[in-house]
Design a protein around this motif. Structure first.
Motif, mmCIF file in Angstrom:
data_model
loop_
_atom_site.group_PDB
_atom_site.id
_atom_site.type_symbol
_atom_site.label_atom_id
_atom_site.label_comp_id
_atom_site.label_asym_id
_atom_site.label_seq_id
_atom_site.Cartn_x
_atom_site.Cartn_y
_atom_site.Cartn_z
ATOM 1 N N PRO A 1 0.811 -1.227 0.000
ATOM 2 C CA PRO A 1 0.000 0.000 0.000
ATOM 3 C C PRO A 1 0.837 1.266 0.000
ATOM 4 C CG PRO A 1 -0.203 -1.176 2.103
ATOM 5 C CD PRO A 1 0.494 -2.078 1.155
ATOM 6 N N ARG A 2 1.985 1.234 0.621
ATOM 7 C CA ARG A 2 2.843 2.426 0.633
ATOM 8 C C ARG A 2 3.477 2.666 -0.728
ATOM 9 N NH1 ARG A 2 1.992 1.086 5.576
ATOM 10 N NH2 ARG A 2 2.071 2.690 7.201
ATOM 11 N N MET A 3 3.829 1.603 -1.432
ATOM 12 C CA MET A 3 4.378 1.784 -2.778
ATOM 13 C C MET A 3 3.307 2.286 -3.750
ATOM 14 S SD MET A 3 7.500 1.214 -2.338
ATOM 15 C CE MET A 3 7.291 1.695 -0.601
ATOM 16 N N VAL A 4 2.080 1.805 -3.580
ATOM 17 C CA VAL A 4 0.976 2.311 -4.404
ATOM 18 C C VAL A 4 0.778 3.805 -4.149
ATOM 19 C CG1 VAL A 4 -1.519 2.181 -4.788
ATOM 20 C CG2 VAL A 4 -0.191 0.081 -4.531
ATOM 21 N N GLN A 5 0.857 4.198 -2.892
ATOM 22 C CA GLN A 5 0.717 5.616 -2.541
ATOM 23 C C GLN A 5 1.829 6.446 -3.181
ATOM 24 O OE1 GLN A 5 0.897 6.358 1.673
ATOM 25 N NE2 GLN A 5 0.877 8.571 1.433
ATOM 26 N N SER B 1 1.424 9.457 -5.857
ATOM 27 C CA SER B 1 1.909 10.797 -5.526
ATOM 28 C C SER B 1 3.184 11.156 -6.297
ATOM 29 C CB SER B 1 2.160 10.918 -4.017
ATOM 30 O OG SER B 1 3.109 9.962 -3.583
ATOM 31 N N LYS B 2 3.677 10.213 -7.135
ATOM 32 C CA LYS B 2 4.809 10.446 -8.042
ATOM 33 C C LYS B 2 6.149 10.605 -7.326
ATOM 34 C CE LYS B 2 2.062 10.512 -11.629
ATOM 35 N NZ LYS B 2 2.062 9.382 -12.588
ATOM 36 N N LEU C 1 14.062 11.353 1.082
ATOM 37 C CA LEU C 1 14.978 10.475 0.374
ATOM 38 C C LEU C 1 14.647 10.289 -1.104
ATOM 39 C CD1 LEU C 1 15.446 7.681 3.088
ATOM 40 C CD2 LEU C 1 16.812 9.743 2.718
ATOM 41 N N LEU C 2 13.391 10.532 -1.476
ATOM 42 C CA LEU C 2 12.981 10.344 -2.863
ATOM 43 C C LEU C 2 12.673 11.688 -3.516
ATOM 44 C CD1 LEU C 2 10.570 7.272 -2.517
ATOM 45 C CD2 LEU C 2 13.024 7.265 -3.003
ATOM 46 N N ILE C 3 12.840 11.736 -4.822
ATOM 47 C CA ILE C 3 12.555 12.942 -5.596
ATOM 48 C C ILE C 3 11.181 12.802 -6.236
ATOM 49 C CG2 ILE C 3 13.300 14.400 -7.520
ATOM 50 C CD1 ILE C 3 15.168 14.448 -5.130
ATOM 51 N N LYS C 4 10.377 13.835 -6.103
ATOM 52 C CA LYS C 4 9.061 13.820 -6.737
ATOM 53 C C LYS C 4 9.217 14.013 -8.240
ATOM 54 C CE LYS C 4 4.357 15.468 -6.144
ATOM 55 N NZ LYS C 4 3.443 16.280 -5.330
ATOM 56 N N GLU C 5 8.470 13.233 -9.015
ATOM 57 C CA GLU C 5 8.593 13.282 -10.468
ATOM 58 C C GLU C 5 8.364 14.701 -10.983
ATOM 59 O OE1 GLU C 5 6.551 11.203 -14.384
ATOM 60 O OE2 GLU C 5 6.571 10.128 -12.473
ATOM 61 N N GLY C 6 9.265 15.118 -11.867
ATOM 62 C CA GLY C 6 9.144 16.471 -12.406
ATOM 63 C C GLY C 6 10.106 17.445 -11.773
ATOM 64 N N LYS C 7 10.624 17.096 -10.573
ATOM 65 C CA LYS C 7 11.614 17.948 -9.918
ATOM 66 C C LYS C 7 13.007 17.465 -10.275
ATOM 67 C CE LYS C 7 8.941 19.420 -5.890
ATOM 68 N NZ LYS C 7 8.931 19.505 -4.407
ATOM 69 N N GLU C 8 13.920 18.386 -10.412
ATOM 70 C CA GLU C 8 15.294 18.026 -10.759
ATOM 71 C C GLU C 8 16.036 17.569 -9.523
ATOM 72 O OE1 GLU C 8 17.300 21.077 -12.792
ATOM 73 O OE2 GLU C 8 15.911 21.155 -14.478
ATOM 74 N N GLU C 9 16.907 16.610 -9.701
ATOM 75 C CA GLU C 9 17.711 16.062 -8.607
ATOM 76 C C GLU C 9 19.122 16.592 -8.732
ATOM 77 O OE1 GLU C 9 19.126 11.727 -6.866
ATOM 78 O OE2 GLU C 9 17.676 11.870 -8.488
ATOM 79 N N GLU C 10 19.666 17.089 -7.604
ATOM 80 C CA GLU C 10 21.010 17.647 -7.629
ATOM 81 C C GLU C 10 22.028 16.569 -7.934
ATOM 82 O OE1 GLU C 10 21.767 19.578 -3.969
ATOM 83 O OE2 GLU C 10 20.087 20.971 -4.147
ATOM 84 N N GLY C 11 22.896 16.870 -8.865
ATOM 85 C CA GLY C 11 23.978 15.943 -9.177
ATOM 86 C C GLY C 11 23.499 14.642 -9.786
ATOM 87 N N ASP C 12 22.342 14.681 -10.435
ATOM 88 C CA ASP C 12 21.783 13.440 -10.966
ATOM 89 C C ASP C 12 22.207 13.239 -12.422
ATOM 90 O OD1 ASP C 12 20.121 11.151 -11.044
ATOM 91 O OD2 ASP C 12 18.582 12.333 -12.083
ATOM 92 N N GLY C 13 22.524 12.031 -12.757
ATOM 93 C CA GLY C 13 22.810 11.729 -14.131
ATOM 94 C C GLY C 13 21.585 11.120 -14.762
#
Length: 411
Positions: free
Chosen positions: A131-135, A139-140, A394-406
């Motif tokens: 249920p938490r993964m579905v949430q 919520s992206k 700990l997780l990035i919401k979809e659509g937001k940029e992640e620092e230092g991300d490849g």
């Protein structure tokens, strides 16, 4: 039984709401309610409902797996690929290894008894995780890298791997031998369960399309009933074929839901997902309260600090297994830490099989049950609370940029 259901819903929801107000996961309140209402404390639950407790818990688990399958994109599952396959067996294998190596010294049991204990304890709880993964999918959070899908896929297969090993080790503890057939059954069970569910999903989607083409539109509420009925049949197939050929009923249910989502009009699958989400509100209370009712708190008192220490050490082994699975992926350290936290909780499998060694007369039965109960009380709240409190950090919401991300896709 009616009175017991009233206690389960009213007391379970009340305790869940109190925990929520205190910033704790709702599951803690439900588990605590089950422990209090169960036969080992206040004994307020009818024996009739306790006798069908396993079936009710299974029904609740089917509902959340249907909800999960209807929320999954098959393209996301393809993206996670290798890590998802590894997550279904490597963390559990590491944890069993930890018990095998150290439990004889810490708890004073034999190697084979340590293997039995490890198999009981190694399964992650889909009831807590799914249920938490579905949430998170809805919520992206983490979906750019398919992190919830990765954990969801791995946790769904993890139980099959562990239960097969448990049956093998129990047979060895009774003086039997582990044949190659036991281990071959693991991939066979996964493959046949997936194919069976996919066939059922295709047939159902075809039926819904045909009915619509002939202007016999099946209402969404009726579709829910039909899908539930087929899901119960898929679970029954696993029992019917037991001892003949291994089939995973839970994977079949999830696979069916995925195919229905793939072949249906998006609007239809979204409506079905929404309706199963509403059903989960009631199913969640039944599931966790009855899991709590299966916990005998007396065994926890007998377990002692040595058992708690062994559980903690085994979780370290488990986290090492998760880390191995995520090697050569694009996940950051924070995201890998979240995956480790998500793989901590134990509840449903331990409640279901924790007492089996004792009922079979194995000398390790009482200590296995004691450690299983203690593991539920420690890891279910720990994992649930850990996920709820850390996913935004700990997780990035979809659509937001992640620092230092490849690259943001799992290989």
């Amino acid at each position: 039984m009616i009175t017991s259901l009233a206690f389960i819903f009213l007391a379970g929801l009340t305790m869940a709401a109190i925990c929520q107000r205190l910033g704790l996961p709702r599951i803690i309140g439900m588990l605590f309610t089950g422990i209090l209402l169960g036969p080992h404390v206040l004994n307020l639950l009818d024996g009739a409902i306790l006798s069908v407790s396993a079936e009710l818990r299974q029904m609740a688990l089917i509902i959340i797996l249907l909800k999960a399958g209807l929320s999954l994109e098959l393209s996301d599952l393809k993206r996670v690929g290798r890590p998802a396959v590894m997550m279904s067996c490597v963390p559990a294998g590491f944890e069993i290894l930890g018990f095998f190596l150290l439990a004889p010294y810490i708890l004073g049991i034999t190697r084979i008894e340590a293997a039995v204990m490890g198999a009981v304890l190694a399964a992650v709880s889909p009831a807590v995780v799914v249920p938490r993964m579905v949430q998170l999918i809805e919520s992206k959070y983490g979906t750019d890298k398919s992190i919830p899908q990765l954990i969801l896929a791995g946790a769904s297969c993890d139980d099959i791997f562990v239960i097969v090993l448990f049956s093998t080790f129990v047979g060895m503890a009774q003086g039997g031998n582990a044949g190659i057939r036991n281990f071959v059954g693991i991939p066979v069970s996964i493959l046949l369960g997936t194919l069976l569910g996919a066939a059922a999903g295709y047939a159902l989607s075809l039926f819904f399309e045909t009915a619509y083409a002939h202007r016999h539109c099946v209402r969404n509420s009726m579709k829910v009933i039909i899908v539930l009925g087929v899901s119960f049949l898929l679970m029954s197939v696993e029992d019917w074929l037991e001892g003949i050929i291994p089939v995973s009923g839970l994977l079949a249910v999830m696979s069916m839901a995925c195919v229905i989502r793939l072949r249906s009009v998006p609007f239809v699958s979204e409506r079905l997902s929404e309706k199963f989400g509403k059903l989960w509100l009631a199913a969640e209370v039944i599931l966790f309260v009855l899991v709590g009712a299966a916990v005998d708190i007396r065994y926890t008192l007998n377990a002692g600090l040595a058992a708690a220490a062994m559980i903690g050490i085994a979780l370290v082994f488990r986290c090492a297994g998760v880390a191995v699975c995520l090697l050569r992926t694009s996940l950051t350290r924070r995201e890998r830490l979240f995956c480790m936290i998500a793989y901590l909780p134990k509840a449903t499998v331990q409640a279901a099989i924790g007492s089996v060694p004792l009922s079979m007369g194995l000398s390790c039965g009482r200590i296995v049950l004691s450690v299983a109960v203690l593991a539920i009380l420690i890891t279910a709240p720990l994992g649930a609370l850990g996920m709820d409190m850390t996913y935004r950090r700990l997780l990035i919401k979809e659509g937001k940029e992640e620092e230092g991300d490849g690259s943001n896709v799992l290989p």
